[in-house]
Design a protein around this motif. Structure first.
Motif, PDB file in Angstrom:
ATOM      1  N   LEU A  78       0.831  -1.203   0.000  1.00  0.00           N
ATOM      2  CA  LEU A  78       0.000   0.000   0.000  1.00  0.00           C
ATOM      3  C   LEU A  78       0.865   1.251   0.000  1.00  0.00           C
ATOM      4  O   LEU A  78       0.619   2.195  -0.776  1.00  0.00           O
ATOM      5  CB  LEU A  78      -0.937   0.002   1.211  1.00  0.00           C
ATOM      6  N   ALA A  79       1.888   1.288   0.845  1.00  0.00           N
ATOM      7  CA  ALA A  79       2.769   2.453   0.888  1.00  0.00           C
ATOM      8  C   ALA A  79       3.478   2.651  -0.447  1.00  0.00           C
ATOM      9  O   ALA A  79       3.637   3.786  -0.921  1.00  0.00           O
ATOM     10  CB  ALA A  79       3.789   2.296   2.020  1.00  0.00           C
ATOM     11  N   HIS A  80       3.893   1.559  -1.073  1.00  0.00           N
ATOM     12  CA  HIS A  80       4.542   1.640  -2.383  1.00  0.00           C
ATOM     13  C   HIS A  80       3.589   2.225  -3.425  1.00  0.00           C
ATOM     14  O   HIS A  80       3.971   3.084  -4.227  1.00  0.00           O
ATOM     15  CB  HIS A  80       5.006   0.250  -2.799  1.00  0.00           C
ATOM     16  N   LEU A  81       2.341   1.757  -3.418  1.00  0.00           N
ATOM     17  CA  LEU A  81       1.374   2.231  -4.395  1.00  0.00           C
ATOM     18  C   LEU A  81       1.038   3.706  -4.196  1.00  0.00           C
ATOM     19  O   LEU A  81       0.853   4.454  -5.165  1.00  0.00           O
ATOM     20  CB  LEU A  81       0.086   1.410  -4.299  1.00  0.00           C
ATOM     21  N   MET A  82       0.932   4.138  -2.946  1.00  0.00           N
ATOM     22  CA  MET A  82       0.462   5.494  -2.660  1.00  0.00           C
ATOM     23  C   MET A  82       1.579   6.524  -2.549  1.00  0.00           C
ATOM     24  O   MET A  82       1.377   7.697  -2.845  1.00  0.00           O
ATOM     25  CB  MET A  82      -0.351   5.492  -1.357  1.00  0.00           C
ATOM     26  N   LEU A  83       2.775   6.084  -2.149  1.00  0.00           N
ATOM     27  CA  LEU A  83       3.854   7.031  -1.881  1.00  0.00           C
ATOM     28  C   LEU A  83       5.038   6.888  -2.828  1.00  0.00           C
ATOM     29  O   LEU A  83       5.854   7.808  -2.936  1.00  0.00           O
ATOM     30  CB  LEU A  83       4.366   6.855  -0.443  1.00  0.00           C
ATOM     31  N   GLY A  84       5.166   5.742  -3.495  1.00  0.00           N
ATOM     32  CA  GLY A  84       6.314   5.493  -4.340  1.00  0.00           C
ATOM     33  C   GLY A  84       7.277   4.524  -3.675  1.00  0.00           C
ATOM     34  O   GLY A  84       7.003   3.976  -2.605  1.00  0.00           O
ATOM     35  N   GLU A  85       8.419   4.305  -4.292  1.00  0.00           N
ATOM     36  CA  GLU A  85       9.376   3.337  -3.774  1.00  0.00           C
ATOM     37  C   GLU A  85      10.078   3.883  -2.535  1.00  0.00           C
ATOM     38  O   GLU A  85      10.567   5.018  -2.519  1.00  0.00           O
ATOM     39  CB  GLU A  85      10.410   2.993  -4.843  1.00  0.00           C
ATOM     40  N   ALA A  86      10.134   3.085  -1.499  1.00  0.00           N
ATOM     41  CA  ALA A  86      10.732   3.505  -0.234  1.00  0.00           C
ATOM     42  C   ALA A  86      12.201   3.880  -0.409  1.00  0.00           C
ATOM     43  O   ALA A  86      12.955   3.200  -1.107  1.00  0.00           O
ATOM     44  CB  ALA A  86      10.601   2.392   0.798  1.00  0.00           C
ATOM     45  N   GLU A  87      12.605   4.966   0.254  1.00  0.00           N
ATOM     46  CA  GLU A  87      14.009   5.368   0.253  1.00  0.00           C
ATOM     47  C   GLU A  87      14.771   4.687   1.380  1.00  0.00           C
ATOM     48  O   GLU A  87      15.969   4.430   1.251  1.00  0.00           O
ATOM     49  CB  GLU A  87      14.101   6.888   0.386  1.00  0.00           C
ATOM     50  N   SER A  88      14.085   4.387   2.480  1.00  0.00           N
ATOM     51  CA  SER A  88      14.712   3.651   3.581  1.00  0.00           C
ATOM     52  C   SER A  88      13.615   2.999   4.411  1.00  0.00           C
ATOM     53  O   SER A  88      12.499   3.508   4.509  1.00  0.00           O
ATOM     54  CB  SER A  88      15.561   4.582   4.463  1.00  0.00           C
ATOM     55  N   LEU A  89      13.956   1.846   4.995  1.00  0.00           N
ATOM     56  CA  LEU A  89      13.028   1.109   5.844  1.00  0.00           C
ATOM     57  C   LEU A  89      13.788   0.560   7.036  1.00  0.00           C
ATOM     58  O   LEU A  89      14.947   0.163   6.914  1.00  0.00           O
ATOM     59  CB  LEU A  89      12.378  -0.057   5.089  1.00  0.00           C
ATOM     60  N   LEU A 108      -0.742  -3.339 -13.538  1.00  0.00           N
ATOM     61  CA  LEU A 108      -1.193  -3.128 -12.155  1.00  0.00           C
ATOM     62  C   LEU A 108      -0.273  -3.808 -11.144  1.00  0.00           C
ATOM     63  O   LEU A 108      -0.107  -3.328 -10.026  1.00  0.00           O
ATOM     64  CB  LEU A 108      -2.626  -3.655 -11.976  1.00  0.00           C
ATOM     65  N   VAL A 109       0.298  -4.939 -11.526  1.00  0.00           N
ATOM     66  CA  VAL A 109       1.244  -5.662 -10.661  1.00  0.00           C
ATOM     67  C   VAL A 109       2.460  -6.035 -11.505  1.00  0.00           C
ATOM     68  O   VAL A 109       2.705  -7.209 -11.794  1.00  0.00           O
ATOM     69  CB  VAL A 109       0.598  -6.925 -10.039  1.00  0.00           C
ATOM     70  N   PRO A 110       3.246  -5.057 -11.917  1.00  0.00           N
ATOM     71  CA  PRO A 110       4.392  -5.346 -12.791  1.00  0.00           C
ATOM     72  C   PRO A 110       5.477  -6.117 -12.045  1.00  0.00           C
ATOM     73  O   PRO A 110       5.576  -6.071 -10.813  1.00  0.00           O
ATOM     74  CB  PRO A 110       4.879  -3.954 -13.200  1.00  0.00           C
ATOM     75  N   HIS A 111       6.289  -6.831 -12.807  1.00  0.00           N
ATOM     76  CA  HIS A 111       7.366  -7.609 -12.205  1.00  0.00           C
ATOM     77  C   HIS A 111       8.289  -6.740 -11.359  1.00  0.00           C
ATOM     78  O   HIS A 111       8.739  -7.159 -10.283  1.00  0.00           O
ATOM     79  CB  HIS A 111       8.177  -8.311 -13.288  1.00  0.00           C
ATOM     80  N   ALA A 112       8.580  -5.538 -11.836  1.00  0.00           N
ATOM     81  CA  ALA A 112       9.501  -4.662 -11.111  1.00  0.00           C
ATOM     82  C   ALA A 112       8.960  -4.327  -9.722  1.00  0.00           C
ATOM     83  O   ALA A 112       9.716  -4.257  -8.746  1.00  0.00           O
ATOM     84  CB  ALA A 112       9.746  -3.378 -11.904  1.00  0.00           C
ATOM     85  N   GLN A 113       7.657  -4.124  -9.618  1.00  0.00           N
ATOM     86  CA  GLN A 113       7.048  -3.831  -8.317  1.00  0.00           C
ATOM     87  C   GLN A 113       7.166  -5.029  -7.381  1.00  0.00           C
ATOM     88  O   GLN A 113       7.528  -4.888  -6.205  1.00  0.00           O
ATOM     89  CB  GLN A 113       5.576  -3.464  -8.511  1.00  0.00           C
ATOM     90  N   THR A 114       6.859  -6.208  -7.901  1.00  0.00           N
ATOM     91  CA  THR A 114       6.961  -7.427  -7.103  1.00  0.00           C
ATOM     92  C   THR A 114       8.378  -7.622  -6.581  1.00  0.00           C
ATOM     93  O   THR A 114       8.584  -7.934  -5.400  1.00  0.00           O
ATOM     94  CB  THR A 114       6.534  -8.642  -7.944  1.00  0.00           C
ATOM     95  N   LEU A 115       9.372  -7.431  -7.447  1.00  0.00           N
ATOM     96  CA  LEU A 115      10.765  -7.607  -7.046  1.00  0.00           C
ATOM     97  C   LEU A 115      11.191  -6.537  -6.041  1.00  0.00           C
ATOM     98  O   LEU A 115      11.939  -6.827  -5.093  1.00  0.00           O
ATOM     99  CB  LEU A 115      11.669  -7.586  -8.273  1.00  0.00           C
ATOM    100  N   THR A 116      10.714  -5.319  -6.212  1.00  0.00           N
ATOM    101  CA  THR A 116      11.043  -4.244  -5.273  1.00  0.00           C
ATOM    102  C   THR A 116      10.549  -4.576  -3.872  1.00  0.00           C
ATOM    103  O   THR A 116      11.281  -4.425  -2.883  1.00  0.00           O
ATOM    104  CB  THR A 116      10.440  -2.913  -5.742  1.00  0.00           C
ATOM    105  N   LEU A 117       9.311  -5.046  -3.776  1.00  0.00           N
ATOM    106  CA  LEU A 117       8.753  -5.376  -2.459  1.00  0.00           C
ATOM    107  C   LEU A 117       9.486  -6.551  -1.825  1.00  0.00           C
ATOM    108  O   LEU A 117       9.710  -6.575  -0.607  1.00  0.00           O
ATOM    109  CB  LEU A 117       7.268  -5.672  -2.594  1.00  0.00           C
ATOM    110  N   LEU A 118       9.900  -7.525  -2.629  1.00  0.00           N
ATOM    111  CA  LEU A 118      10.652  -8.647  -2.081  1.00  0.00           C
ATOM    112  C   LEU A 118      12.038  -8.213  -1.596  1.00  0.00           C
ATOM    113  O   LEU A 118      12.524  -8.689  -0.565  1.00  0.00           O
ATOM    114  CB  LEU A 118      10.773  -9.760  -3.115  1.00  0.00           C
ATOM    115  N   ARG A 119      12.670  -7.294  -2.317  1.00  0.00           N
ATOM    116  CA  ARG A 119      13.958  -6.782  -1.855  1.00  0.00           C
ATOM    117  C   ARG A 119      13.791  -6.071  -0.509  1.00  0.00           C
ATOM    118  O   ARG A 119      14.639  -6.198   0.384  1.00  0.00           O
ATOM    119  CB  ARG A 119      14.549  -5.814  -2.884  1.00  0.00           C
ATOM    120  N   GLN A 120      12.699  -5.336  -0.372  1.00  0.00           N
ATOM    121  CA  GLN A 120      12.431  -4.670   0.896  1.00  0.00           C
ATOM    122  C   GLN A 120      12.253  -5.686   2.018  1.00  0.00           C
ATOM    123  O   GLN A 120      12.807  -5.529   3.112  1.00  0.00           O
ATOM    124  CB  GLN A 120      11.183  -3.786   0.774  1.00  0.00           C
ATOM    125  N   MET A 121      11.509  -6.748   1.752  1.00  0.00           N
ATOM    126  CA  MET A 121      11.278  -7.750   2.793  1.00  0.00           C
ATOM    127  C   MET A 121      12.539  -8.544   3.095  1.00  0.00           C
ATOM    128  O   MET A 121      12.772  -8.920   4.251  1.00  0.00           O
ATOM    129  CB  MET A 121      10.114  -8.651   2.397  1.00  0.00           C
TER     130      MET A 121
END
Length: 338
Positions: free
Chosen positions: A191-202, A309-322
């Motif tokens: 949700l944060a990725h969709l609404m705010l963009g890619e996280a700069e730090s977590l 709506l669910v591009p590969h790049a988004q999926t990979l970005t969220l997995l890198r974050q996790m």
């Protein structure tokens, strides 16, 4: 009765709870039918096919038989996280398209391999992040991006429920990707990725179970433009399951469950202005799984190999974050890179 020429035949791989919810919504989608279901034995497959399919739905006693079924165009993989890559690999090799439950895999390297396989076999692949296909979430993202509700400054989202299960349950098993982060935390992060963009730090803090999985996790993030997010996931407590976004013009409430909301309400700080209620520009199909099924069908009919709506790049970005959050909290799975 014969199907329409462009009807898409679905195969469901595994017969657990989430597969049942998916199959219920599948029956509501025009141009889609449950062609076959596969399990490790014929009994569960036959029961599932009888309950959720029609008189032509086949039941298969092995996953390989399901993937060999000529009436199956696309496979929905509903196995535990750790088994996703093997299931997707077999599906691609059998010439099938894939919708794979979230998270796509346990770790980024496995997800990158799945994307590579999809491209090698020229097949469609999408992570089943149904929230990203939900009409209310999509409308809110569009309106927020357009600046209608001001500039987002703070996002809060929490998803949790008490898992009353023995320690032998897959939710407590590191080898199956158990824990709060992958099952629940992926939603507030997305949700944060969709609404705010890619996280700069977590950063995160977690409380661990004796088995080595995270029971509770609290995440803080900084996003483009200085926006901040606080995100929580829990296996020990009943959270509100709501989300809110504070902007320089007011506040947006998303709920009653933010990952499949009934509405989003913007309440302006200007007391002379009325709240704005978003309910989506298209109907919610079933509980919302129907909308991701519709998106897969649209992509297949248009010859796409990934969904915008669910591009590969988004999926990979969220997995890198996790991956990074797991490492910082000491959450490890077997076969994690050294």
């Amino acid at each position: 009765m014969a199907d329409a020429p462009d009807t898409i035949g679905w195969g469901i791989l595994a017969t657990g709870k989430i597969a049942r919810t998916f199959a219920t919504d599948l029956a509501m989608v025009p141009g889609a039918r449950l062609a076959a279901v596969g399990s490790r034995t014929i009994g569960p497959a036959r029961t599932f096919a009888d309950e959720y399919g029609d008189d032509r739905t086949r039941a298969h006693a092995t996953y390989d038989d399901l993937l060999a079924d000529p009436d199956v165009d696309v496979v929905y993989i509903a196995t535990p996280h750790a088994l996703h890559l093997a299931g997707a690999r077999a599906a691609f090799e059998a010439g099938k398209h894939v919708l794979c439950e979230k998270p796509l895999t346990l770790r980024t390297s496995d997800a990158e391999e799945m994307v590579r396989l999809a491209r090698t076999h020229d097949r469609f692949l999408m992570e089943a992040m149904w929230m990203a296909c939900h009409p209310v979430v999509r409308q809110l993202r569009t309106e927020l991006t357009a600046g209608r509700f001001g500039t987002p400054r703070q996002l809060q989202a929490e998803l949790g429920f008490r898992v009353d299960a023995p320690l032998t349950d897959r939710m407590f098993a590191p080898e199956l990707g158990g824990g709060a982060l992958l099952d629940m935390g992926i939603y507030p992060l997305t949700l944060a990725h969709l609404m705010l963009g890619e996280a700069e730090s977590l950063s995160a803090e977690a409380v661990m179970a004796d088995t080595g999985v995270d029971l509770d996790i609290a995440i803080a993030g900084r996003y483009p433009g200085g926006a901040l997010a606080t995100m929580n996931a829990s296996m020990t407590s009943w959270s509100s399951r709501r989300a809110a976004i504070a902007t320089d013009l007011g506040r947006i409430e998303l709920g009653p469950e933010f990952h499949h909301p009934e509405q989003a309400v913007f309440v302006p700080r200007d007391r002379g202005s009325e709240p704005t209620v978003l309910t989506g520009t298209e109907p919610v199909v079933g509980v919302g799984y129907g909308n991701e099924i519709i998106e897969v069908g649209r992509c297949l009919r248009e010859g796409l190999r990934e969904s915008p709506l669910v591009p590969h790049a988004q999926t990979l970005t969220l997995l890198r974050q996790m991956d990074a959050l797991r490492a910082s909290c000491g959450i490890a799975y077997p076969d994690d890179p050294a």
